[in-house]
Structures are given as structure tokens and as C-alpha cells.
Design a protein around this motif. Structure first.
Motif, mmCIF file in Angstrom:
data_model
loop_
_atom_site.group_PDB
_atom_site.id
_atom_site.type_symbol
_atom_site.label_atom_id
_atom_site.label_comp_id
_atom_site.label_asym_id
_atom_site.label_seq_id
_atom_site.Cartn_x
_atom_site.Cartn_y
_atom_site.Cartn_z
ATOM 1 N N MET A 1 5.580 5.583 -14.567
ATOM 2 C CA MET A 1 5.523 7.045 -14.648
ATOM 3 C C MET A 1 5.790 7.516 -16.076
ATOM 4 O O MET A 1 5.136 8.415 -16.586
ATOM 5 N N GLU A 2 6.776 6.891 -16.743
ATOM 6 C CA GLU A 2 7.097 7.273 -18.118
ATOM 7 C C GLU A 2 5.917 7.017 -19.039
ATOM 8 O O GLU A 2 5.623 7.808 -19.935
ATOM 9 N N ASP A 3 5.213 5.876 -18.813
ATOM 10 C CA ASP A 3 4.038 5.583 -19.641
ATOM 11 C C ASP A 3 2.959 6.623 -19.424
ATOM 12 O O ASP A 3 2.276 7.036 -20.365
ATOM 13 N N GLN A 4 2.787 7.072 -18.172
ATOM 14 C CA GLN A 4 1.787 8.089 -17.877
ATOM 15 C C GLN A 4 2.113 9.398 -18.596
ATOM 16 O O GLN A 4 1.231 10.058 -19.146
ATOM 17 N N MET A 5 3.405 9.795 -18.600
ATOM 18 C CA MET A 5 3.800 11.027 -19.255
ATOM 19 C C MET A 5 3.600 10.933 -20.763
ATOM 20 O O MET A 5 3.196 11.893 -21.419
ATOM 21 N N THR A 6 3.849 9.734 -21.346
ATOM 22 C CA THR A 6 3.657 9.548 -22.779
ATOM 23 C C THR A 6 2.189 9.679 -23.148
ATOM 24 O O THR A 6 1.821 10.326 -24.138
ATOM 25 N N GLU A 7 1.310 9.066 -22.336
ATOM 26 C CA GLU A 7 -0.121 9.174 -22.599
ATOM 27 C C GLU A 7 -0.581 10.617 -22.467
ATOM 28 O O GLU A 7 -1.362 11.113 -23.272
ATOM 29 N N ARG A 8 -0.080 11.292 -21.433
ATOM 30 C CA ARG A 8 -0.506 12.662 -21.208
ATOM 31 C C ARG A 8 -0.044 13.597 -22.334
ATOM 32 O O ARG A 8 -0.738 14.520 -22.723
ATOM 33 N N SER A 9 1.145 13.325 -22.870
ATOM 34 C CA SER A 9 1.677 14.184 -23.928
ATOM 35 C C SER A 9 0.879 14.082 -25.213
ATOM 36 O O SER A 9 1.023 14.909 -26.098
ATOM 37 N N SER A 10 0.043 13.058 -25.347
ATOM 38 C CA SER A 10 -0.744 12.877 -26.565
ATOM 39 C C SER A 10 -2.165 13.404 -26.423
ATOM 40 O O SER A 10 -2.964 13.262 -27.342
ATOM 41 N N THR A 11 -2.498 14.010 -25.300
ATOM 42 C CA THR A 11 -3.858 14.492 -25.096
ATOM 43 C C THR A 11 -4.088 15.796 -25.847
ATOM 44 O O THR A 11 -3.153 16.479 -26.278
ATOM 45 N N LEU A 12 -5.367 16.149 -25.983
ATOM 46 C CA LEU A 12 -5.749 17.389 -26.655
ATOM 47 C C LEU A 12 -5.146 18.600 -25.944
ATOM 48 O O LEU A 12 -4.653 19.541 -26.594
ATOM 49 N N LEU A 13 -5.165 18.583 -24.623
ATOM 50 C CA LEU A 13 -4.583 19.684 -23.871
ATOM 51 C C LEU A 13 -3.096 19.825 -24.163
ATOM 52 O O LEU A 13 -2.579 20.948 -24.284
ATOM 53 N N ALA A 14 -2.403 18.707 -24.291
ATOM 54 C CA ALA A 14 -0.978 18.754 -24.600
ATOM 55 C C ALA A 14 -0.727 19.357 -25.982
ATOM 56 O O ALA A 14 0.245 20.102 -26.183
ATOM 57 N N GLU A 15 -1.592 19.049 -26.927
ATOM 58 C CA GLU A 15 -1.457 19.634 -28.264
ATOM 59 C C GLU A 15 -1.659 21.144 -28.212
ATOM 60 O O GLU A 15 -0.935 21.905 -28.870
ATOM 61 N N ILE A 16 -2.655 21.588 -27.452
ATOM 62 C CA ILE A 16 -2.898 23.023 -27.310
ATOM 63 C C ILE A 16 -1.695 23.697 -26.664
ATOM 64 O O ILE A 16 -1.258 24.778 -27.085
ATOM 65 N N GLU A 17 -1.147 23.038 -25.643
ATOM 66 C CA GLU A 17 0.025 23.584 -24.959
ATOM 67 C C GLU A 17 1.209 23.721 -25.908
ATOM 68 O O GLU A 17 1.887 24.753 -25.949
ATOM 69 N N GLN A 18 1.446 22.686 -26.683
ATOM 70 C CA GLN A 18 2.569 22.710 -27.612
ATOM 71 C C GLN A 18 2.394 23.813 -28.651
ATOM 72 O O GLN A 18 3.347 24.548 -28.964
ATOM 73 N N ASP A 19 1.187 23.948 -29.185
ATOM 74 C CA ASP A 19 0.926 24.970 -30.194
ATOM 75 C C ASP A 19 1.038 26.374 -29.611
ATOM 76 O O ASP A 19 1.557 27.299 -30.253
ATOM 77 N N ALA A 20 0.522 26.556 -28.391
ATOM 78 C CA ALA A 20 0.543 27.875 -27.764
ATOM 79 C C ALA A 20 1.963 28.360 -27.520
ATOM 80 O O ALA A 20 2.247 29.561 -27.582
ATOM 81 N N LEU A 21 2.871 27.434 -27.265
ATOM 82 C CA LEU A 21 4.259 27.788 -26.985
ATOM 83 C C LEU A 21 5.112 27.902 -28.246
ATOM 84 O O LEU A 21 6.265 28.333 -28.172
ATOM 85 N N ASP A 22 4.526 27.541 -29.378
ATOM 86 C CA ASP A 22 5.246 27.603 -30.650
ATOM 87 C C ASP A 22 4.765 28.826 -31.428
ATOM 88 O O ASP A 22 3.658 28.846 -31.949
ATOM 89 N N ASP A 23 5.596 29.859 -31.497
ATOM 90 C CA ASP A 23 5.193 31.099 -32.161
ATOM 91 C C ASP A 23 4.895 30.913 -33.644
ATOM 92 O O ASP A 23 4.229 31.756 -34.251
ATOM 93 N N LYS A 24 5.375 29.813 -34.228
ATOM 94 C CA LYS A 24 5.149 29.573 -35.652
ATOM 95 C C LYS A 24 3.884 28.753 -35.916
ATOM 96 O O LYS A 24 3.465 28.622 -37.069
#
Length: 272
Positions: A1-24
Motif C-alpha cells: 500500500m505504501e508503494d502504491q501511495m508513493t507512485e501515486r504521489s508522483s503522478t501529474l495529477l498529484a503535482e497539480i493537486e499540490q500546486d493548487a493547494l499551495d497559494d505561493k
């Protein structure tokens, strides 16, 4: 499960999510990632929206409601040894042939990067945006006034930086809603959204949400956003001359005598 979460956190969607939640995080960069995501998912609508928000809305594009902001008219002037800064005026004070076509609203068509730059360069809490042919309009009004010691030096719209930040906030909120819809539709083991999932998320984020009502044409966006110092003509002006062109012909081909009588009242309003 941890490996799955690590892979998912590196996806393009995850990058968009991280940027969208970062006001800076710069919105333009996040939107470019959305363009790529739209390409992978074959979503024309997502690519169009992200491209227009990043690059700017061209003449033929229908503008989202949140990109039209209040913009009262102001002038700077000199009266003898006195300087007048930021005096608010009514559009009815402008020369005949111009006044009926000037609103106390401004369509912000430039891309998000330029909006951010406008806020950074703001004079205090407002951004000053010059009318097209503003020098010509001021010259007509000064000629009607007839006093060389009382002169309008600048005419402009004054747009609150709060209104500009609200546009950026709407875009960031739409990005967050888009990610939220995709996360809700995707199983934990799924790394990238399907075209169907993206299509549904776009429908909700861009159309169903009360915070992000957007109307898109089917044609792909063309051209860059215009300079912040000049308003972009609204849709439909490709087929008809803009009022600035018509006014310039009327005022300067036939001469300023035609408008001088109508501007006498304007001069009294300004100078007393």
C-alpha cells in the motif's frame, strides 16, 4: 500500500493537486500541467480552459463572469500649481462619441501570469489601466476647456488588486475542484484518470460549480493575451470597427469643432 501511495504521489495529477493547494505556487505552471493532463485524457475542454487562463482570452472567446471586474474612471490633472491625482469621473464626462461606449467595468483577458505581475506592480491598492487613445481624448477635453493652465494629463480605469486576486482565487478554486472530482472518481490503485473521468470532472468544475461558471467556444484559443495597459475588444469587434476607431475618425477627420460645444459642460464639471 505504501508503494502504491508513493507512485501515486508522483503522478501529474498529484503535482497539480499540490500546486493548487499551495497559494505561493505560480498558477501559470499549474495550468500548463493541466494542458498536458488534458492531452493525455483527450479532453479538449480542459486544454482550452487551461490554455486560455494561462495565455489569455482572445477576442472571439467568451469571457468567464469572474473576469469582468469593477473599474471606475479616474483622471490626473494640473490646475495652475496644483496637481490632481485620482479624481473619479463619470463616463458621461467623456467626449461625445466615446462616453456611451465606456463602462465602469473592465474585462480582464490577460493570462494569470500577467495578472500576478499587474498586482505586483500596482500603485498602492489599485492598478491603473489606460483607456485606448487616452491622450487623444484628454486633448479633446483640454481643448474644450480652453485654459492652458488647467489640463488633464491622464485618463484611466482604476482596478482594485482585491478584484484581481479574486480572479486568481477563482482559477485556483476551479483547479482544486477539478482534482477533488478526479480523486473521488479514481480508485486508490489507479494512477492516471481516464478520459471519461476527466470529462465528468471538467463538467462539474467548469460548469456545475457556482464559483467557476465558464462558457467555452469549440475553436482552439488563438494568440497571446494583450497588454495590461490596453483593454482587449470584446467578442464581435472582428466584424465591426471598435468605437475607438470610429471615434477617432469622427473627431479628428471632421475636426474637434463638432465636439467642442458638447465638451463645454465637461470642462465646467472639472474646473468649475
Amino acid at each position: 500500500m505504501e508503494d502504491q501511495m508513493t507512485e501515486r504521489s508522483s503522478t501529474l495529477l498529484a503535482e497539480i493537486e499540490q500546486d493548487a493547494l499551495d497559494d505561493k505556487a505560480p498558477l501559470a505552471s499549474t495550468l500548463r500541467k493541466c494542458i498536458v493532463l488534458g492531452g493525455k485524457a483527450n479532453s479538449v475542454e480542459l486544454r482550452q480552459w487551461a490554455t486560455r487562463e494561462a495565455r489569455g482570452y482572445s477576442r472571439g472567446d467568451e469571457l468567464p463572469d469572474y473576469r469582468t471586474v469593477g473599474a471606475p474612471l479616474h483622471i490626473d490633472a494640473v490646475a495652475g500649481y496644483n496637481q490632481i491625482k485620482g479624481q473619479q469621473i463619470s463616463p458621461r464626462s467623456l467626449p461625445e462619441g466615446v462616453r456611451d461606449d465606456v463602462r465602469e467595468l473592465y474585462d480582464v483577458r490577460v493570462g494569470v501570469g500577467e495578472i500576478e505581475a499587474m498586482i505586483d506592480a500596482a500603485e498602492g491598492t489599485h492598478v491603473h489601466l489606460g483607456l485606448p487613445m487616452a491622450m487623444d481624448v484628454a486633448a479633446m477635453m483640454n481643448q474644450a476647456n480652453g485654459d492652458p493652465y488647467q489640463q488633464i494629463t491622464r485618463i484611466y480605469w482604476s482596478v482594485s488588486t482585491t478584484s484581481l486576486r479574486a480572479i486568481l482565487d477563482q482559477v485556483r478554486t476551479t483547479l482544486t475542484e477539478l482534482v477533488g472530482e478526479l480523486r473521488a472518481a479514481m480508485p486508490d490503485e489507479q494512477e492516471e484518470p481516464t478520459p471519461e473521468q476527466v470529462g465528468q470532472a471538467v463538467t462539474v468544475a467548469l460548469h456545475d460549480s457556482p464559483n467557476a461558471t465558464v462558457h467555452l467556444n469549440t475553436a482552439q484559443s488563438q494568440g497571446q493575451g494583450t497588454s495590461s495597459a490596453q483593454p482587449t475588444p470584446s467578442a464581435g469587434e472582428d466584424e465591426e470597427e471598435s468605437f475607438w476607431v470610429r471615434n477617432k475618425k469622427a473627431a479628428f477627420i471632421t475636426g474637434t469643432v463638432t465636439v467642442a460645444a458638447g465638451l463645454a459642460t465637461v470642462a465646467r464639471l472639472f474646473w468649475g
